[in-house]
Scaffold this motif. Structure first.
Motif, PDB file in Angstrom:
ATOM      1  N   TYR A  72       0.841  -1.197   0.000  1.00  0.00           N
ATOM      2  CA  TYR A  72       0.000   0.000   0.000  1.00  0.00           C
ATOM      3  C   TYR A  72       0.877   1.248   0.000  1.00  0.00           C
ATOM      4  CZ  TYR A  72      -4.058   2.935   0.921  1.00  0.00           C
ATOM      5  OH  TYR A  72      -5.052   3.879   0.813  1.00  0.00           O
ATOM      6  N   GLY A  73       1.954   1.217   0.814  1.00  0.00           N
ATOM      7  CA  GLY A  73       2.877   2.339   0.837  1.00  0.00           C
ATOM      8  C   GLY A  73       3.576   2.544  -0.498  1.00  0.00           C
ATOM      9  N   ALA A  74       3.834   1.433  -1.214  1.00  0.00           N
ATOM     10  CA  ALA A  74       4.471   1.511  -2.526  1.00  0.00           C
ATOM     11  C   ALA A  74       3.465   1.784  -3.646  1.00  0.00           C
ATOM     12  CB  ALA A  74       5.213   0.207  -2.817  1.00  0.00           C
ATOM     13  N   LYS A  75       2.175   1.950  -3.292  1.00  0.00           N
ATOM     14  CA  LYS A  75       1.079   2.208  -4.237  1.00  0.00           C
ATOM     15  C   LYS A  75       0.900   1.078  -5.253  1.00  0.00           C
ATOM     16  CE  LYS A  75       1.613   7.239  -3.835  1.00  0.00           C
ATOM     17  NZ  LYS A  75       0.578   7.331  -2.789  1.00  0.00           N
ATOM     18  N   ASN A  76       1.235  -0.126  -4.854  1.00  0.00           N
ATOM     19  CA  ASN A  76       1.043  -1.291  -5.713  1.00  0.00           C
ATOM     20  C   ASN A  76      -0.274  -1.952  -5.306  1.00  0.00           C
ATOM     21  OD1 ASN A  76       1.262  -3.577  -7.308  1.00  0.00           O
ATOM     22  ND2 ASN A  76       3.463  -3.794  -6.952  1.00  0.00           N
ATOM     23  N   TYR A  77      -1.377  -1.386  -5.774  1.00  0.00           N
ATOM     24  CA  TYR A  77      -2.695  -1.777  -5.284  1.00  0.00           C
ATOM     25  C   TYR A  77      -3.177  -3.116  -5.835  1.00  0.00           C
ATOM     26  CZ  TYR A  77      -2.535   3.012  -3.679  1.00  0.00           C
ATOM     27  OH  TYR A  77      -2.145   4.174  -3.064  1.00  0.00           O
ATOM     28  N   VAL A  78      -2.631  -3.530  -6.954  1.00  0.00           N
ATOM     29  CA  VAL A  78      -2.964  -4.859  -7.463  1.00  0.00           C
ATOM     30  C   VAL A  78      -2.505  -5.922  -6.471  1.00  0.00           C
ATOM     31  CG1 VAL A  78      -2.538  -6.519  -9.307  1.00  0.00           C
ATOM     32  CG2 VAL A  78      -2.901  -4.116  -9.872  1.00  0.00           C
ATOM     33  N   ARG A  79      -1.299  -5.745  -5.947  1.00  0.00           N
ATOM     34  CA  ARG A  79      -0.775  -6.703  -4.971  1.00  0.00           C
ATOM     35  C   ARG A  79      -1.547  -6.629  -3.645  1.00  0.00           C
ATOM     36  NH1 ARG A  79       4.213  -9.021  -5.650  1.00  0.00           N
ATOM     37  NH2 ARG A  79       4.824  -8.725  -3.461  1.00  0.00           N
ATOM     38  N   VAL A  80      -2.015  -5.446  -3.281  1.00  0.00           N
ATOM     39  CA  VAL A  80      -2.822  -5.318  -2.062  1.00  0.00           C
ATOM     40  C   VAL A  80      -4.110  -6.124  -2.202  1.00  0.00           C
ATOM     41  CG1 VAL A  80      -4.071  -3.738  -0.547  1.00  0.00           C
ATOM     42  CG2 VAL A  80      -1.869  -3.052  -1.511  1.00  0.00           C
ATOM     43  N   ASN A  81      -4.779  -5.973  -3.356  1.00  0.00           N
ATOM     44  CA  ASN A  81      -6.010  -6.734  -3.610  1.00  0.00           C
ATOM     45  C   ASN A  81      -5.767  -8.237  -3.543  1.00  0.00           C
ATOM     46  OD1 ASN A  81      -8.585  -5.550  -4.056  1.00  0.00           O
ATOM     47  ND2 ASN A  81      -7.802  -4.473  -5.845  1.00  0.00           N
ATOM     48  N   GLU A  82      -4.683  -8.670  -4.162  1.00  0.00           N
ATOM     49  CA  GLU A  82      -4.360 -10.100  -4.171  1.00  0.00           C
ATOM     50  C   GLU A  82      -4.068 -10.599  -2.760  1.00  0.00           C
ATOM     51  OE1 GLU A  82      -1.142 -13.238  -6.171  1.00  0.00           O
ATOM     52  OE2 GLU A  82      -1.078 -11.100  -6.708  1.00  0.00           O
ATOM     53  N   ASN A  99     -13.601  -2.821  -4.429  1.00  0.00           N
ATOM     54  CA  ASN A  99     -14.237  -2.541  -5.725  1.00  0.00           C
ATOM     55  C   ASN A  99     -14.074  -1.098  -6.171  1.00  0.00           C
ATOM     56  OD1 ASN A  99     -15.091  -5.158  -5.956  1.00  0.00           O
ATOM     57  ND2 ASN A  99     -17.162  -4.773  -5.212  1.00  0.00           N
ATOM     58  N   ARG A 100     -14.112  -0.172  -5.217  1.00  0.00           N
ATOM     59  CA  ARG A 100     -14.105   1.248  -5.582  1.00  0.00           C
ATOM     60  C   ARG A 100     -12.749   1.908  -5.374  1.00  0.00           C
ATOM     61  NH1 ARG A 100     -19.842   3.432  -2.928  1.00  0.00           N
ATOM     62  NH2 ARG A 100     -21.213   1.935  -3.985  1.00  0.00           N
ATOM     63  N   LYS A 101     -12.220   1.830  -4.172  1.00  0.00           N
ATOM     64  CA  LYS A 101     -11.020   2.594  -3.838  1.00  0.00           C
ATOM     65  C   LYS A 101      -9.774   2.011  -4.497  1.00  0.00           C
ATOM     66  CE  LYS A 101     -13.304   5.323  -1.020  1.00  0.00           C
ATOM     67  NZ  LYS A 101     -13.117   5.246   0.430  1.00  0.00           N
ATOM     68  N   LEU A 102      -9.486   0.730  -4.213  1.00  0.00           N
ATOM     69  CA  LEU A 102      -8.250   0.147  -4.754  1.00  0.00           C
ATOM     70  C   LEU A 102      -8.290   0.040  -6.270  1.00  0.00           C
ATOM     71  CD1 LEU A 102      -7.495  -2.667  -2.134  1.00  0.00           C
ATOM     72  CD2 LEU A 102      -6.495  -0.386  -2.297  1.00  0.00           C
ATOM     73  N   THR A 103      -9.425  -0.397  -6.819  1.00  0.00           N
ATOM     74  CA  THR A 103      -9.547  -0.517  -8.270  1.00  0.00           C
ATOM     75  C   THR A 103      -9.483   0.846  -8.916  1.00  0.00           C
ATOM     76  OG1 THR A 103     -10.937  -2.467  -7.988  1.00  0.00           O
ATOM     77  CG2 THR A 103     -10.968  -1.407 -10.140  1.00  0.00           C
ATOM     78  N   TYR A 104     -10.100   1.815  -8.265  1.00  0.00           N
ATOM     79  CA  TYR A 104     -10.114   3.180  -8.804  1.00  0.00           C
ATOM     80  C   TYR A 104      -8.703   3.728  -8.944  1.00  0.00           C
ATOM     81  CZ  TYR A 104     -11.200   8.198  -8.997  1.00  0.00           C
ATOM     82  OH  TYR A 104     -11.293   9.518  -9.362  1.00  0.00           O
ATOM     83  N   VAL A 105      -7.882   3.553  -7.899  1.00  0.00           N
ATOM     84  CA  VAL A 105      -6.535   4.110  -7.929  1.00  0.00           C
ATOM     85  C   VAL A 105      -5.634   3.360  -8.892  1.00  0.00           C
ATOM     86  CG1 VAL A 105      -4.492   4.592  -6.537  1.00  0.00           C
ATOM     87  CG2 VAL A 105      -6.763   4.991  -5.577  1.00  0.00           C
TER      88      VAL A 105
END
Length: 451
Positions: free
Chosen positions: A305-315, A441-447
């Protein structure tokens, strides 16, 4: 098992990271839980069922004080994970130094208050009737070891934030072995009773502290200098806002313990308090792999999350929930089938052996779904979102379980206490699941899509 460096939290496959982070955390929690479990067995078999009730009154108090360290540890570790992910090493160091100063100062203050008002505190937490004397015998010696426990809880979370879960696991194993061995010596052979049990517990906390101290001197990436110990208002504020989530949860657990012990005593006397003492130990023990996955989830999610890698956060969220839910289902089946022999290990009291199995099954009834609640609340904490993390963390005990325990026993007696647990699990899971799904669905995917 190989340790994970902080940079690898952002590069290794999520499955591999979760295994490397969660397995050591689970093993550490297992040993800690086994320690408490065996401690309860020794106390029940060698001292008596009243001693189990006394330990059940005291432990929430000591955990509340030591949770200051856990709260500051988890709050600070969230900052450290995100700072390392953003390559801001100085902030990570300053945060760790501030954690140490805050933990030591607050733990010592809390212990002094506990010593000055020991009888009042014990009465508040439910040391009614014959429970008071053994509770006092256990409480005072344990208090002296609580600052070491607080520092251990704080340090353990920082070790995991560095990506070194193997050392965090060892830190939890050492006091478990130490306490079990010292229990045998002090209770069985020296016949020191509750004082012996307390002395063994305090010395085991000190053993853990010695190992944690050694790690940060010789193995840690975080090499502190004197200026890192100077409190910084902005860092203290951020640690407090995130750490308050954990402390508030433990505070609510303490309030829950007060209400539970008094309610159980009113409706069933000392025996009912002892029965819950066994159930609470089983809750800590049986859920160790789910808690381990949650602990392993935090640094992985926080770093990415700190690295802004939101795909990995979701996974990370998806895999953690699936794994934890599968493990929780297996645990539920084991409790369902083996409740009677499990209870017989703790006590020779016929009433306890008769009444505890059905209560144990009820308390664990909704355990297959609790992974959503635990991982969901942990995500918001890892992401540094203090308010939703706080509210979701408090949903089970604060918003649902305490009100249910205050109401249901008035109509259903002791059965109302036990049925309150699965009802609270279901309601808190529904609430957390809703907010977590919306976030994914909204926040992580949006960013991550750059929309």
């Amino acid at each position: 098992m190989m340790a994970v460096s902080s940079t690898e939290l952002g590069t290794l496959p999520i499955r591999e990271l979760l295994i490397k982070q969660s397995v050591p955390a689970s093993i550490g929690i297992l040993f800690m839980s086994v320690n408490i479990l065996i401690d309860t067995i020794f106390v029940g078999q060698w001292i008596g069922s009243l001693a189990i009730a006394a330990v059940s009154v005291v432990l929430p108090i000591t955990f509340l004080i030591s949770s200051l360290g856990m709260a500051l540890g988890i709050g600070g570790s969230s900052i450290i994970s995100r700072a390392l992910g953003a390559e801001n090493r100085e902030k990570a160091l300053q945060t760790f130094g501030n954690q140490i100063v805050l933990t030591l100062g607050l733990a010592i203050l809390a212990v002094l208050i506990g010593l000055l008002y020991s009888e009042e505190v014990l009465l508040l937490f439910g040391a009614n009737g014959e429970i008071m004397q053994p509770a006092m015998d256990f409480f005072i010696p344990v208090l002296y070891g609580v600052p070491f426990l607080a520092l251990c809880m704080m340090g353990n979370t920082v070790i995991r934030a560095e990506g070194k879960p193997k050392f965090a696991m060892i830190a939890m194993i050492i006091p478990a072995f130490g306490n079990i061995i010292l229990d045998v010596i002090f209770i069985k052979f020296l016949n020191l009773g509750m004082f012996g049990a307390a002395l063994a517990t305090s010395l085991s906390y000190f053993m853990c502290f010695v190992f944690i101290f050694w790690f940060f001197i010789f193995k840690s990436e975080l090499r502190l200098q004197m200026h890192h110990y100077v409190l910084q208002i902005n860092i203290v504020s951020e640690i407090a806002s995130l750490g308050f989530v954990t402390f508030a949860r433990q505070g609510v657990v303490a309030i829950l313990s007060i209400i539970l012990n008094h309610t159980l005593y009113i409706h069933g006397g000392e025996i009912s308090v002892a029965i819950y003492g066994i159930i609470s130990r089983m809750l800590m023990f049986a859920l160790f792999p789910i808690l381990g996955v949650t602990q392993g989830f935090l640094p992985v999610a926080g770093y990415n999350y700190g690295a802004k890698n939101y795909v990995r956060v979701n996974e990370t969220i998806s895999k953690s929930i699936k794994w934890a839910a599968g493990l929780a289902t297996i645990i539920f089946i084991v409790i369902l089938v083996l409740a009677e022999p499990i209870v017989a290990i703790f006590s020779k009291d016929a009433t306890i052996i008769k009444e505890t199995p059905s209560a144990l099954r009820l308390v664990f009834a909704a355990s297959p779904i609790i992974a959503i609640q635990l991982i969901g609340a942990a995500y918001f904490q890892a992401a540094g979102k203090a308010i939703p993390a706080l509210l979701l963390t408090l949903t089970k005990q604060g918003f649902f379980l305490i009100p249910l325990i205050l109401v249901l026993p008035n109509y259903y007696g002791i059965f109302g206490v036990w049925i309150a647990f699965p009802i609270a699990d279901i309601l808190s899971t529904l609430v957390t699941g809703f907010f977590l799904k919306r976030e994914m669905n909204r926040k992580l995917t949006y960013v991550q899509d750059g929309i």
